[in-house]
Design a protein around this motif. Sequence first.
Motif, short mmCIF file in Angstrom:
data_model
loop_
_atom_site.label_atom_id
_atom_site.label_comp_id
_atom_site.label_asym_id
_atom_site.label_seq_id
_atom_site.Cartn_x
_atom_site.Cartn_y
_atom_site.Cartn_z
N PRO A 247 0.81 -1.34 -0.03
CA PRO A 247 0.09 -0.01 0.05
C PRO A 247 0.88 1.39 0.14
N SER A 248 0.33 2.45 -0.04
CA SER A 248 0.80 3.55 -0.19
C SER A 248 1.31 4.38 1.26
N THR A 249 0.78 3.48 2.31
CA THR A 249 1.10 3.93 3.68
C THR A 249 2.53 4.23 3.95
N GLY A 250 2.74 5.31 4.46
CA GLY A 250 4.01 5.89 4.89
C GLY A 250 5.10 6.21 3.76
N LEU A 251 4.82 6.17 2.40
CA LEU A 251 5.45 6.42 1.35
C LEU A 251 5.27 7.97 0.71
N ASP A 252 6.45 8.30 0.25
CA ASP A 252 6.16 9.78 -0.29
C ASP A 252 5.79 9.71 -1.83
N ASN A 253 6.10 8.52 -2.45
CA ASN A 253 5.78 8.14 -3.74
C ASN A 253 5.91 6.77 -4.37
N VAL A 254 4.93 6.12 -4.70
CA VAL A 254 4.58 4.73 -4.70
C VAL A 254 5.27 4.50 -6.18
N ASN A 255 5.68 5.22 -7.10
CA ASN A 255 6.29 4.94 -8.33
C ASN A 255 7.64 5.16 -8.48
N VAL A 256 8.55 4.88 -7.56
CA VAL A 256 9.69 4.87 -7.93
C VAL A 256 10.41 3.73 -6.99
N ALA A 257 11.71 3.35 -7.36
CA ALA A 257 12.45 2.49 -6.75
C ALA A 257 12.71 2.56 -5.19
N ASN A 258 13.00 3.84 -4.96
CA ASN A 258 13.34 4.10 -3.31
C ASN A 258 12.49 5.19 -2.86
N PRO A 259 11.46 5.21 -2.43
CA PRO A 259 10.48 6.01 -2.06
C PRO A 259 10.96 6.35 -0.52
N THR A 260 10.66 7.45 -0.10
CA THR A 260 10.97 7.84 1.32
C THR A 260 9.82 7.25 2.40
N PHE A 261 10.35 6.55 3.26
CA PHE A 261 9.55 5.81 4.16
C PHE A 261 9.24 6.59 5.16
N THR A 262 8.07 6.81 5.85
CA THR A 262 8.08 7.49 7.39
C THR A 262 7.14 6.49 7.94
N LEU A 263 7.47 5.74 8.79
CA LEU A 263 6.47 4.71 9.48
C LEU A 263 6.45 4.77 11.17
N ASN A 264 5.44 4.39 11.72
CA ASN A 264 5.30 4.45 13.14
C ASN A 264 5.19 2.92 13.44
N THR A 265 4.84 2.06 12.49
CA THR A 265 4.31 0.58 12.77
C THR A 265 4.87 -0.25 11.72
N ASN A 266 5.02 -1.59 12.15
CA ASN A 266 5.53 -2.45 11.15
C ASN A 266 4.41 -2.41 9.87
N GLN A 267 4.96 -2.53 8.63
CA GLN A 267 4.08 -2.57 7.38
C GLN A 267 4.83 -3.73 6.25
N LEU A 268 3.88 -4.46 5.61
CA LEU A 268 4.10 -5.39 4.64
C LEU A 268 3.93 -4.55 3.16
N TYR A 269 4.79 -4.50 2.51
CA TYR A 269 4.86 -3.94 1.18
C TYR A 269 5.07 -4.71 0.08
N THR A 270 4.30 -4.93 -1.19
CA THR A 270 4.69 -5.48 -2.29
C THR A 270 5.05 -4.25 -3.43
N VAL A 271 6.06 -4.55 -4.13
CA VAL A 271 6.53 -3.48 -5.30
C VAL A 271 6.37 -4.52 -6.53
N LYS A 272 5.64 -4.01 -7.39
CA LYS A 272 5.44 -4.68 -8.71
C LYS A 272 6.38 -3.73 -9.77
#
Length: 186
Positions: A53-78
């Motif tokens: 999901p886009s939760t905690g990411l500044d951009n979902v369409n790049v290889a290296n988004p900036t993450f800002t998180l307060n809890t664990n998160q499972l991501y998929t990147v296609k």
Amino acid sequence: NPASGCDTTISVRVEVSPMLPVVELDTTLDFCPGIPKKVNLPESSLVTYLWSPSTGLDNVNVANPTFTLNTNQLYTVKITDPKTNCNLVWKVTAQVSPEAVISAGRDTTLCNYGPYTLTATSSIPLSFQWSRLPDFSNNLGNQASLKRDTLSRAENTFYLKATDAKGCFWRDTVVINAVPVEASMP
């Protein structure tokens, strides 16, 4: 075929798709709570990226988004090759260090110049560093307790930095006022 006297030439055009980035398909990354962090994942300009999901990411369409998180998160990147529509799906587990509550102690006024023991507390296991300077350029000690034999007259500020095993840190300060009573008896 030389025996029959026939020659046949066949032309075949082969188009090679750019290689998708070589990545571990399951990766775990560590983050400090609430601290923006850009990770250095393999990237290519020949493919597209879509994080979910886009939760905690500044951009979902790049290889290296900036993450800002307060809890664990499972991501998929296609990761998709737009020429062939070939793709791979990569799972990324973002592990966030637990939030810590630390204390350098209560601000205190003493009626003498010491000795005085500073005591750090924390809600989770951390390593400690004490300093007289906010940039921690003068290390006074690396224990939860720090004994000071003498204090300067007036305000003494001590800085505490508490760090977890992943490098996440929290800071606190404590002020000890040393105001001894100076009196003489006739």
